[in-house]
Write a protein that holds these residues in place. Structure first.
Motif, PDB file in Angstrom:
ATOM      1  N   PHE A   1       0.853  -1.357   0.013  1.00  0.00           N
ATOM      2  CA  PHE A   1      -0.050   0.022  -0.049  1.00  0.00           C
ATOM      3  C   PHE A   1       0.900   1.272   0.067  1.00  0.00           C
ATOM      4  CE2 PHE A   1      -2.394   3.246   2.098  1.00  0.00           C
ATOM      5  CZ  PHE A   1      -3.531   3.405   0.974  1.00  0.00           C
ATOM      6  N   GLY A   2       2.009   1.159   0.571  1.00  0.00           N
ATOM      7  CA  GLY A   2       3.003   2.155   0.517  1.00  0.00           C
ATOM      8  C   GLY A   2       3.419   2.625  -0.653  1.00  0.00           C
ATOM      9  N   VAL A   3       3.634   1.566  -1.563  1.00  0.00           N
ATOM     10  CA  VAL A   3       3.993   1.801  -2.822  1.00  0.00           C
ATOM     11  C   VAL A   3       2.756   2.537  -3.798  1.00  0.00           C
ATOM     12  CG1 VAL A   3       4.758   0.660  -4.962  1.00  0.00           C
ATOM     13  CG2 VAL A   3       5.478  -0.229  -2.904  1.00  0.00           C
ATOM     14  N   VAL A   4       1.410   1.958  -3.462  1.00  0.00           N
ATOM     15  CA  VAL A   4       0.731   2.538  -4.032  1.00  0.00           C
ATOM     16  C   VAL A   4       0.265   4.052  -3.682  1.00  0.00           C
ATOM     17  CG1 VAL A   4      -2.149   2.812  -4.209  1.00  0.00           C
ATOM     18  CG2 VAL A   4      -0.741   0.530  -4.064  1.00  0.00           C
ATOM     19  N   LEU A   5       0.597   4.482  -2.530  1.00  0.00           N
ATOM     20  CA  LEU A   5       0.650   6.005  -2.313  1.00  0.00           C
ATOM     21  C   LEU A   5       1.664   6.601  -2.910  1.00  0.00           C
ATOM     22  CD1 LEU A   5       0.138   5.859   1.825  1.00  0.00           C
ATOM     23  CD2 LEU A   5      -1.382   6.656   0.023  1.00  0.00           C
ATOM     24  N   ALA A   6       2.895   6.068  -3.052  1.00  0.00           N
ATOM     25  CA  ALA A   6       3.792   6.599  -3.660  1.00  0.00           C
ATOM     26  C   ALA A   6       3.571   6.928  -5.168  1.00  0.00           C
ATOM     27  CB  ALA A   6       5.299   5.805  -3.456  1.00  0.00           C
ATOM     28  N   GLU A   7       2.827   5.954  -5.668  1.00  0.00           N
ATOM     29  CA  GLU A   7       2.416   5.881  -7.146  1.00  0.00           C
ATOM     30  C   GLU A   7       1.472   7.033  -7.154  1.00  0.00           C
ATOM     31  OE1 GLU A   7       1.573   1.927  -8.005  1.00  0.00           O
ATOM     32  OE2 GLU A   7       1.103   2.509  -9.955  1.00  0.00           O
ATOM     33  N   LEU A   8       0.548   7.080  -6.037  1.00  0.00           N
ATOM     34  CA  LEU A   8      -0.583   8.278  -6.280  1.00  0.00           C
ATOM     35  C   LEU A   8       0.328   9.688  -5.988  1.00  0.00           C
ATOM     36  CD1 LEU A   8      -3.347   6.635  -4.016  1.00  0.00           C
ATOM     37  CD2 LEU A   8      -3.463   7.466  -6.420  1.00  0.00           C
ATOM     38  N   LEU A   9       1.230   9.700  -5.258  1.00  0.00           N
ATOM     39  CA  LEU A   9       1.872  11.253  -5.051  1.00  0.00           C
ATOM     40  C   LEU A   9       2.539  11.507  -6.385  1.00  0.00           C
ATOM     41  CD1 LEU A   9       3.278  10.523  -1.567  1.00  0.00           C
ATOM     42  CD2 LEU A   9       1.574  12.354  -2.240  1.00  0.00           C
ATOM     43  N   THR A  10       3.538  10.329  -7.061  1.00  0.00           N
ATOM     44  CA  THR A  10       4.542  10.878  -8.009  1.00  0.00           C
ATOM     45  C   THR A  10       4.086  10.678  -9.421  1.00  0.00           C
ATOM     46  OG1 THR A  10       5.369   8.544  -7.917  1.00  0.00           O
ATOM     47  CG2 THR A  10       6.310  10.285  -6.446  1.00  0.00           C
ATOM     48  N   GLY A  11       3.029   9.979  -9.499  1.00  0.00           N
ATOM     49  CA  GLY A  11       2.481   9.330 -10.690  1.00  0.00           C
ATOM     50  C   GLY A  11       3.551   8.623 -11.609  1.00  0.00           C
ATOM     51  N   GLN A  12       4.366   8.097 -10.711  1.00  0.00           N
ATOM     52  CA  GLN A  12       5.365   7.029 -11.540  1.00  0.00           C
ATOM     53  C   GLN A  12       4.736   5.794 -11.367  1.00  0.00           C
ATOM     54  OE1 GLN A  12       8.831   7.991 -12.519  1.00  0.00           O
ATOM     55  NE2 GLN A  12       8.899  10.262 -11.736  1.00  0.00           N
ATOM     56  N   LYS A  13       5.574   4.964 -12.121  1.00  0.00           N
ATOM     57  CA  LYS A  13       5.396   3.615 -12.278  1.00  0.00           C
ATOM     58  C   LYS A  13       6.038   2.740 -11.160  1.00  0.00           C
ATOM     59  CE  LYS A  13       3.700   3.053 -16.939  1.00  0.00           C
ATOM     60  NZ  LYS A  13       3.777   2.415 -18.234  1.00  0.00           N
ATOM     61  N   PRO A  14       5.571   1.595 -10.731  1.00  0.00           N
ATOM     62  CA  PRO A  14       6.517   1.104  -9.575  1.00  0.00           C
ATOM     63  C   PRO A  14       7.966   0.695  -9.919  1.00  0.00           C
ATOM     64  CG  PRO A  14       4.324  -0.249 -10.146  1.00  0.00           C
ATOM     65  CD  PRO A  14       4.501   1.026 -10.793  1.00  0.00           C
ATOM     66  N   LEU A  15       7.897   0.354 -11.088  1.00  0.00           N
ATOM     67  CA  LEU A  15       9.318  -0.224 -11.738  1.00  0.00           C
ATOM     68  C   LEU A  15       9.273   0.654 -13.037  1.00  0.00           C
ATOM     69  CD1 LEU A  15       9.391  -4.034 -11.480  1.00  0.00           C
ATOM     70  CD2 LEU A  15      10.840  -2.198 -10.023  1.00  0.00           C
ATOM     71  N   SER A  16      10.586   1.440 -13.122  1.00  0.00           N
ATOM     72  CA  SER A  16      10.580   2.312 -14.440  1.00  0.00           C
ATOM     73  C   SER A  16      11.930   2.158 -14.701  1.00  0.00           C
ATOM     74  CB  SER A  16      10.225   3.799 -14.236  1.00  0.00           C
ATOM     75  OG  SER A  16      10.501   4.361 -15.125  1.00  0.00           O
ATOM     76  N   PRO A  17      12.098   1.465 -15.894  1.00  0.00           N
ATOM     77  CA  PRO A  17      13.653   1.274 -16.635  1.00  0.00           C
ATOM     78  C   PRO A  17      14.106   2.759 -16.967  1.00  0.00           C
ATOM     79  CG  PRO A  17      11.855   0.984 -18.106  1.00  0.00           C
ATOM     80  CD  PRO A  17      11.277   1.082 -16.866  1.00  0.00           C
ATOM     81  N   THR A  18      13.359   4.010 -16.865  1.00  0.00           N
ATOM     82  CA  THR A  18      13.969   4.908 -17.221  1.00  0.00           C
ATOM     83  C   THR A  18      14.722   5.673 -16.085  1.00  0.00           C
ATOM     84  OG1 THR A  18      11.886   6.398 -16.762  1.00  0.00           O
ATOM     85  CG2 THR A  18      12.326   5.637 -19.225  1.00  0.00           C
ATOM     86  N   ARG A  19      14.280   5.278 -14.874  1.00  0.00           N
ATOM     87  CA  ARG A  19      15.206   5.841 -13.887  1.00  0.00           C
ATOM     88  C   ARG A  19      16.606   5.168 -13.590  1.00  0.00           C
ATOM     89  NH1 ARG A  19       9.699   5.622 -11.381  1.00  0.00           N
ATOM     90  NH2 ARG A  19      10.250   3.510 -10.557  1.00  0.00           N
ATOM     91  N   PRO A  20      17.332   5.859 -12.993  1.00  0.00           N
ATOM     92  CA  PRO A  20      18.728   5.147 -12.581  1.00  0.00           C
ATOM     93  C   PRO A  20      18.810   3.627 -12.137  1.00  0.00           C
ATOM     94  CG  PRO A  20      18.764   7.348 -11.903  1.00  0.00           C
ATOM     95  CD  PRO A  20      17.226   6.958 -12.138  1.00  0.00           C
ATOM     96  N   GLN A  21      19.375   2.779 -12.325  1.00  0.00           N
ATOM     97  CA  GLN A  21      19.429   1.439 -11.917  1.00  0.00           C
ATOM     98  C   GLN A  21      18.992   1.475 -10.304  1.00  0.00           C
ATOM     99  OE1 GLN A  21      19.858  -1.437 -13.277  1.00  0.00           O
ATOM    100  NE2 GLN A  21      20.131  -2.602 -11.599  1.00  0.00           N
TER     101      GLN A  21
END
Ligand SMILES: *[C@@H]1O[C@H](CO)[C@@H](O)[C@H](O)[C@H]1NC(C)=O
Ligand SMILES: *[C@@H]1O[C@H](CO)[C@@H](O)[C@H](O)[C@H]1NC(C)=O
Ligand SMILES: *[C@@H]1O[C@H](CO)[C@@H](O)[C@H](O)[C@H]1NC(C)=O
Ligand SMILES: *[C@@H]1O[C@H](CO)[C@@H](O)[C@H](O)[C@H]1NC(C)=O
Ligand SMILES: *[C@@H]1O[C@H](CO)[C@@H](O)[C@H](O)[C@H]1NC(C)=O
Length: 747
Positions: free
Chosen positions: A603-623
């Motif tokens: 659920f913490g990840v879901v909150l982060a997703e709601l806040l940032t609009g970012q996907k839980p795993l994104s290949p575009t972010r640094p490793q």
């Protein structure tokens, strides 16, 4: 050869149809401004009633002292009852001669019909000179008896049983044809015995000229005609006295554009017809109008593409197909090199289709019997008996859970049609189903269930069917007759939270207020599952893809495919690690120990997703930051959290709310499960933050820099504002371990 035959046949049919169409249409159409009806009789040009409305000779009179008004030829007394483009129908008197003593009214033993000097001629094709009676001598002649054309017939009865309906062969009724081109006909009626011998069968003789299409002898007429005075006869009509060849190009040529000329078949003169493919009145200028054969897509003559042309149409086939394109012809057939091949293939094809039909029918019958046996087997194997028992032993459950038959669900999903697929997940495919009562449901076809899990599965169905929470998708029932169990859920129309957050076209489609509400609702539902339900349920796969939104964007937690009931003794449950990467609790991943706190992490990840609009795993972010949890935690530690918020969230949320939710997320994402808040605490905090919105001002207005935020967050990213957070020890040392773990998990 058969193809050629059918082609010419179709050509004939088309021509005939076109001719019939023009026939019907030409019956209407007077000159502009002219009356085109007299009573219920239409008056097409060249006929006309008023001055200037008719061609010379085609004048009609309409006498409206009758009701309905009657039309008469010229100014005479011949009653015209119908005009078509070939014929005119008139009502003519019946000649009669009756047995005197019976006093059946005045005799009319001499009669004539005369249209000399008009464009009309008695139709030799349609009319028959007819006499009825049992003592009847009927004579007809043109101008003078015996010196000009003279004919006649006699009718006697003798054996009365030989008088037959429809037979005018001299017994009770006789008939003769009339010659071509006759414009005047006289009738004479005589008897041999003054009806003295036959009056009991037929007291009168009758003679008349009648349209054979409208009169069929009926035995009853021998008496019945005593009360009838007129019968319909038919006249042919023609323009002028010249043949087509003589009149073409002459100033008084009557045929308009797109029409052709036709010699009269009954004497001199000609008539006009619209060319094939045109319809209307050929005697009017512009009367013949193109027929749009393609107008009606369903009845047009073409199999695929129909193109109307002046006077005709063209059928064509779509690319890759060949043929004449006509429905009545070869139609459109998929391209083939040679013609005979088609016939061979067609013949062979029909034969094999027939054989195939028989074969598949018997196969189907056999299969159906086997299916019934199989369904029963699956029902038992899937714990159907167990479930039935469970349901029977709980009064309430019977209302909430229902066992569906596989047949019901097949029909509801259109046989699991691809078009009904709502989504596919790790645990199966979800279809949209429509039950017979029009209720829309979601039907989940689970992946194979191990036999050992059946009891568990049944337990879950029973327990979940009792979970009634407005933010949990309601389970309506299941089906156990299939190899894998099918679950039936309420249908939630607005898709998943993932879809609204990340799919193209939905960028920022959710306001901060909605996001916060969804977060609070989801937290409430999870808290309920963890504590309020009869036995705690761990969802095990909390993620935005499992949060559905209904019409009002109310959150509905779905997909309990991986969920586990917590045993009543609350002993630790060790399971095969399951869940979705990016949301998966690292501690659970490491230890395999499943607790409610795994749901809290997700659920913490879901909150982060709601806040940032970012996907839980994104290949575009640094490793290191591919994992949203890490990315978020690192940003918070580096006091950059404000910068990674989705712009819309940053603009709409108040400072207190955003700080608060970020802290909640951070707490949920603690590496050690025991340091994470419970779902109940999370839900309460989020509810509090929602209410805090009143009177608060957006973060963006708060000076536009991060100073306000900096003051709240210490150098290690710890915030001591939240009540629950203060009780937790400083788990931030573990962020490196967290990173390592998450990298490990991604491998
Ligand atoms: C006109 O009306 C009469 C009686 O009202 C009917 O018998 C006749 O068939 C009608 N004619 C046409 C052409 O409709
Ligand atoms: C109409 O018919 C009636 C009755 O047959 C006749 O008296 C009258 O003269 C006719 N009217 C016309 C205009 O022909
Ligand atoms: C002749 O036809 C009429 C009906 O048109 C019917 O009532 C009658 O019975 C028929 N008569 C014979 C002898 O078939
Ligand atoms: C029929 O009647 C006419 C006059 O009414 C008479 O002259 C004739 O003889 C009669 N014929 C027979 C066969 O009765
Ligand atoms: C019309 O009639 C004339 C003379 O009677 C004849 O020469 C001509 O061939 C006919 N035309 C048609 C189209 O039948």
């Amino acid at each position: 050869m058969s193809l050629r035959l059918s082609f010419s046949l179709s050509l004939f049919l088309v021509t005939a149809a076109a001719a019939a169409a023009s026939l019907a249409a030409a019956a209407s159409g007077a000159l502009p401004g002219c009356p085109n009806m007299c009573g219920n009789v239409s008056v097409p040009y060249p006929f006309g009633i008023a001055q200037g409305c008719y061609m010379p000779g085609f004048r009609m009179t309409c006498n409206d002292t009758y009701d309905p008004p009657r039309m008469f030829m010229n100014s005479g007394n011949l009653h015209v009852t119908e005009i078509t483009d070939d014929h005119l129908t008139i009502d003519i008197l019946i000649a009669r001669d009756c047995y005197k003593p019976l006093n059946l009214g005045p005799d009319i033993r001499q009669m004539y019909v005369d249209v000399t000097g008009t464009p009309y001629t008695l139709s030799y094709e349609r009319n028959r000179f007819t006499a009825l009676g049992c003592d009847t001598i009927a004579i007809n002649y043109r101008t003078s008896f015996l010196t000009d054309y003279t004919s006649g017939c006699v009718a006697f009865c003798g054996d009365t049983s030989s008088i037959t309906n429809g037979s005018c062969s001299g017994i009770g009724c006789c008939q003769t044809a009339i010659p071509q081109g006759v414009k005047r006909l006289n009738t004479m009626l005589r008897s041999l015995m003054n009806h003295t011998t036959s009056f009991s069968i037929s007291p009168c003789s009758f003679a008349f000229l009648v349209d054979q299409e409208r009169y069929v002898f009926d035995v009853a007429d021998l008496r019945g005609f005593a009360s009838r005075s007129r019968v319909p006869a038919v006249l042919d009509w023609a323009i002028g006295s010249q043949a087509c060849e003589e009149v073409k190009g002459a100033p008084d040529y009557a045929c308009g554009p797109n029409s052709y000329c036709l010699n009269s078949t009954n004497g001199p003169g000609y008539r006009c017809r619209c060319n094939s493919g045109y319809q209307g009145n050929p005697y009017l200028p512009g009367g013949c109008q193109d027929i749009d054969e393609c107008a009606d897509a369903s009845t047009n003559p073409c199999a695929e593409i129909c193109t109307n042309t002046p006077g005709s149409y063209v059928c064509s086939c779509r690319s890759g197909k060949a043929g004449d394109g006509k429905k009545s012809g070869t139609g459109c057939i998929r391209q083939s090199k040679r013609f005979p091949l088609i016939q061979v293939v067609l013949g062979a094809g029909l034969g094999s289709v027939f054989l195939l039909a028989i074969a598949s029918w018997s196969y189907w019958a056999l299969k159906k019997r086997r299916m019934i046996v199989l369904r029963e087997k699956f029902f038992k194997q899937n714990g159907g008996l167990l479930l039935q028992q469970q349901i029977a032993s709980r009064d309430g459950a019977a209302e909430t859970a229902r066992i569906f038959t596989s047949r019901e669900l097949e029909e509801a999903t259109d046989n699991y049609s691809e078009s009904r697929v709502l989504g596919r997940g790790g645990y199966g495919t979800v279809y949209k189903g429509i039950l017979p009562d029009q209720k829309v449901v979601a039907i989940k076809k689970s992946k194979v269930v191990e036999e050992g899990q059946v009891e568990q599965f049944i337990n879950e169905v029973v327990v979940l069917s009792q979970v009634i929470h407005r933010n949990v998708v309601k389970i309506l029932g299941c089906c156990l007759e299939t190899p894998v169990p099918l679950l039936v859920y309420e249908y939630v129309p607005n898709g998943t939270l993932t879809h609204h957050l990340h799919d193209g076209g939905h960028v920022s489609s959710l306001s901060w207020e909605t996001r916060l509400r969804i977060a609070a609702e989801t937290a409430g539902a999870l808290a309920y599952l963890h504590s309020a339900a009869a036995r705690p349920i761990i969802h095990r796969d909390v993620k935005t893809a499992n949060i559905l939104l209904d019409k009002a964007y109310t959150a509905k937690v779905a997909d309990f495919g991986a969920s586990r009931l917590v045993p009543l003794d609350r002993a630790q449950i060790t399971t095969l690690v399951q869940g979705t990467l990016g949301y998966l609790d690292p501690e659970y991943f490491q230890t395999g120990q499943l607790t409610e706190k795994s749901d809290v992490y997700s659920f913490g990840v879901v909150l982060a997703e709601l806040l940032t609009g970012q996907k839980p795993l994104s290949p575009t972010r640094p490793q290191q930051e591919k994992n949203l949890a890490i990315y978020f935690l690192l940003a918070m530690r580096g006091n950059r959290a404000f910068q990674i918020l989705e712009p819309r969230v940053r603009n709409e949320g108040s400072r207190e709310q955003l700080e608060g939710v970020m802290e909640v997320a951070k707490g949920c994402l603690r590496l050690k499960g025991e340091e994470r808040p419970t779902m109940k605490e999370v839900a309460a905090e989020l509810e509090r933050l929602r209410r805090a919105s009143a009177g608060a001002h957006p973060w963006a207005e708060g000076g536009g820099d991060d100073t306000a935020y900096h003051s709240l967050v210490d150098q290690r990213g710890n915030v001591n504002a939240s009540a629950y957070y203060t009780s937790a020890s400083s788990g931030d040392d573990s962020i490196e371990a967290h990173i390592l773990l998450s990298l490990d998990m991604q491998r």
